[in-house]
Design an enzyme around this catalytic site. Structure first.
Site, short mmCIF file in Angstrom:
data_model
loop_
_atom_site.label_atom_id
_atom_site.label_comp_id
_atom_site.label_asym_id
_atom_site.label_seq_id
_atom_site.Cartn_x
_atom_site.Cartn_y
_atom_site.Cartn_z
N HIS A 47 41.34 20.97 -13.16
CA HIS A 47 41.36 21.54 -12.71
C HIS A 47 40.05 22.37 -12.69
O HIS A 47 39.85 22.74 -13.63
CB HIS A 47 42.36 22.23 -12.68
N HIS A 133 32.89 24.02 -14.66
CA HIS A 133 32.77 23.15 -15.50
C HIS A 133 34.24 22.84 -15.34
O HIS A 133 35.77 22.96 -14.85
CB HIS A 133 32.48 23.01 -16.28
#
Length: 195
Positions: A47, A133
């Site tokens: 995620h 990220h």
């Protein structure tokens, strides 16, 4: 235990699609063949974290969800790109290998709205730059020329549509964290309680 006093380890995140999960699997295989050893992210746990809340009272999590709903209902649906491999290092050793995310100003604006929601809920937020990220893994052991090896890794560009933000609980176990979606705030439909 009284539910009022119960705390849960939580974070706020965006989901990714199956294409990105596939890239994660391929990247981990390549890194392992190169000699990297690490705690790899499970594809189903991948995620984009917008904010890690840590140990938070259940009542406060509900308040945060309501504040987020107030701020992001009506937010425009958008997409972010996943298109490179990078790393965070310390003492010339890689600590974390990640997939880079490019979401432009819209992703930054969404992150800002989340931070405002937290502040409205009286949650302390450190003012650090948001570096979006997707964590591939936390590295335990790296081969000798690890930087050169990471540079040769390239991934196919994937577009990930975003129409909701989620609050997850995270339970740490010996086999890795178990994530459970608690709340989803849909940009168009509002809050969904996931149990």
């Amino acid at each position: 235990m009284n539910n009022k006093n119960k705390h849960l380890r939580t974070f706020i995140a965006l989901d990714v699609n199956e294409s990105v999960q596939g890239i994660l699997r391929d990247t981990i295989l390549k890194l392992e063949r190169m000699g990297f050893k690490g705690n790899w992210t499970k594809p189903e746990n991948l995620h984009l974290t917008l904010h890690f809340l840590g140990d938070t009272p259940v009542t406060k999590i509900t308040e945060v969800a309501k504040r987020m709903e107030e701020r992001i209902v009506g937010f425009p649906t958008f997409a972010f790109n996943v298109d490179k491999i990078g790393y965070f290092k310390s003492n010339n050793h890689p600590r974390v290998i990640w997939m880079g995310v490019e979401g432009g100003n819209t992703l930054k604006q969404l992150h800002n709205e989340i931070i405002k929601s937290l502040k409205l809920s009286n949650i302390q937020v450190t003012e650090e730059e948001f570096t979006p990220h997707l964590t591939v893994g936390r590295i335990k052991k790296a081969p000798e020329f690890w930087e050169k090896l990471i540079k040769v890794l390239d991934i196919e560009r994937v577009i990930v549509p975003v129409s909701a933000v989620h609050i997850y609980s995270s339970t740490l176990t010996r086999t890795g964290p178990i994530y459970k979606k608690m709340y989803s705030i849909d940009f168009e439909g509002g809050m969904i309680i996931n149990g």
